[in-house]
Design a protein around this motif. Sequence first.
Motif, short mmCIF file in Angstrom:
data_model
loop_
_atom_site.label_atom_id
_atom_site.label_comp_id
_atom_site.label_asym_id
_atom_site.label_seq_id
_atom_site.Cartn_x
_atom_site.Cartn_y
_atom_site.Cartn_z
N THR A 176 38.78 33.78 22.32
CA THR A 176 37.77 33.71 23.38
C THR A 176 37.58 32.26 23.80
N PHE A 177 37.25 32.07 25.08
CA PHE A 177 37.06 30.73 25.65
C PHE A 177 35.83 30.73 26.54
N ARG A 178 35.19 29.60 26.59
CA ARG A 178 34.11 29.34 27.54
C ARG A 178 34.55 28.12 28.33
N THR A 179 34.81 28.28 29.62
CA THR A 179 35.37 27.18 30.40
C THR A 179 34.83 27.27 31.83
N SER A 180 35.41 26.51 32.74
CA SER A 180 34.99 26.53 34.14
C SER A 180 36.20 26.45 35.04
N LEU A 181 36.04 26.94 36.25
CA LEU A 181 37.09 26.94 37.25
C LEU A 181 36.47 26.70 38.61
N LEU A 182 36.86 25.61 39.25
CA LEU A 182 36.35 25.27 40.58
C LEU A 182 34.82 25.19 40.59
N GLY A 183 34.25 24.77 39.46
CA GLY A 183 32.80 24.63 39.37
C GLY A 183 32.07 25.89 38.96
N PHE A 184 32.78 26.99 38.74
CA PHE A 184 32.19 28.24 38.29
C PHE A 184 32.39 28.36 36.77
N ASP A 185 31.33 28.67 36.04
CA ASP A 185 31.46 28.90 34.60
C ASP A 185 32.01 30.30 34.36
N ILE A 186 32.96 30.41 33.43
CA ILE A 186 33.61 31.69 33.18
C ILE A 186 33.83 31.90 31.69
N ASP A 187 33.92 33.17 31.30
CA ASP A 187 34.35 33.59 29.97
C ASP A 187 35.76 34.13 30.08
N VAL A 188 36.59 33.83 29.08
CA VAL A 188 37.96 34.33 29.03
C VAL A 188 38.19 34.95 27.66
N VAL A 189 38.80 36.12 27.64
CA VAL A 189 39.23 36.77 26.40
C VAL A 189 40.72 37.05 26.52
N THR A 190 41.48 36.73 25.46
CA THR A 190 42.92 36.96 25.48
C THR A 190 43.37 37.57 24.16
N TRP A 191 44.45 38.34 24.20
CA TRP A 191 44.94 39.03 23.01
C TRP A 191 46.47 39.12 23.10
N PRO A 192 47.15 39.17 21.92
CA PRO A 192 48.61 39.25 21.92
C PRO A 192 49.10 40.65 22.25
N VAL A 193 50.19 40.73 23.01
CA VAL A 193 50.71 42.05 23.41
C VAL A 193 52.20 42.21 23.10
N GLU A 194 52.91 41.11 22.85
CA GLU A 194 54.34 41.22 22.58
C GLU A 194 54.79 40.03 21.73
N TYR A 195 55.76 40.29 20.86
CA TYR A 195 56.23 39.27 19.92
C TYR A 195 57.75 39.22 19.96
N THR A 196 58.30 38.02 20.04
CA THR A 196 59.74 37.84 19.92
C THR A 196 60.02 36.96 18.72
N TRP A 197 60.69 37.53 17.73
CA TRP A 197 61.06 36.82 16.51
C TRP A 197 62.49 36.31 16.64
N ASP A 198 62.66 34.99 16.60
CA ASP A 198 63.98 34.37 16.55
C ASP A 198 64.23 34.00 15.10
N PHE A 199 65.22 34.64 14.48
CA PHE A 199 65.42 34.48 13.04
C PHE A 199 66.29 33.29 12.67
N GLY A 200 66.73 32.52 13.67
CA GLY A 200 67.45 31.28 13.39
C GLY A 200 68.92 31.44 13.11
#
Length: 278
Positions: A176-200
């Motif tokens: 979760t984030f509390r930030t601003s955009l163009l002078g507007f205060d906003i809340d942002v929520v983000t979550w993982p949806v896909e994973y790519t494993w590079d095994f080397g």
Amino acid sequence: MRVRPLIAVLILSSTAVFLVAAPAEARRRGDLGGDDVTLSDTLERYLAYRSWKAHADPLVDYAYARLCNVDSQHLESDIDGECAPPNGTVVIPGCGEDEPVMPLWRRTRVAVGSPWSQWEMRIGWVCPDDLLPQLTQSDFRQLTIKPTVTHRQPGEGGTVLVNKGIIGWVDPEERTFRTSLLGFDIDVVTWPVEYTWDFGDGQALTTTSPGGPYPNRDVEHVYEDVGTFTVTLTTVWEGRYRVDEDPDHEWRTIDGTALTTTTLDPFEVTELRSHLVG
């Protein structure tokens, strides 16, 4: 929510048709930094009005007022009095359950005490959503998202054997984030949806499953050669945001994704050999 351009206004008369088209789009840098974002003139002009409200300029004046529905070459308002009898057509947008916002007008003067100019319409009839900023993918990717916590079995210090599997998994927690955009205060929520494993070792796995410790085998890989390897995980994030000034307090989907990368500590893949003892 998508920011729409300024609503066109159509005025009809017996001799001519006047179409006031939506102005061209302008560009402005957002508070989150990064690339420039494209704004409609509607939002660009509304930002100027917000700035004026915060730091009033005595040489500029703003007012909300109806657009006169008259047969005229010039758009007029009812700020200085009632409009003449209606004789044309003004299009008012449908905004669902929201009430449309009346046109915004501006007048100026060259010095305090000087006569004011005529009122000029800066924004026509619009929906409330048109006056809110859109969090773009570029903005989303400016947020510092803490990467997912990543695990593997065998764990740190555990022996990884050739032709035997390792198992990986993550903690799929929201950020979760509390930030601003163009002078507007906003809340942002983000979550993982896909994973790519590079095994080397030239092999990779893309999955929507966060995996889990044994006996979960959603994320499993077998090394066919001995050597030193490093596992790298790339996580795709989706999100939503809410603008404080939105009267509906609506959560809006971010159009785009963000990425994070996690690199695990290198480890040795060895071969288990048997020895005869006397």
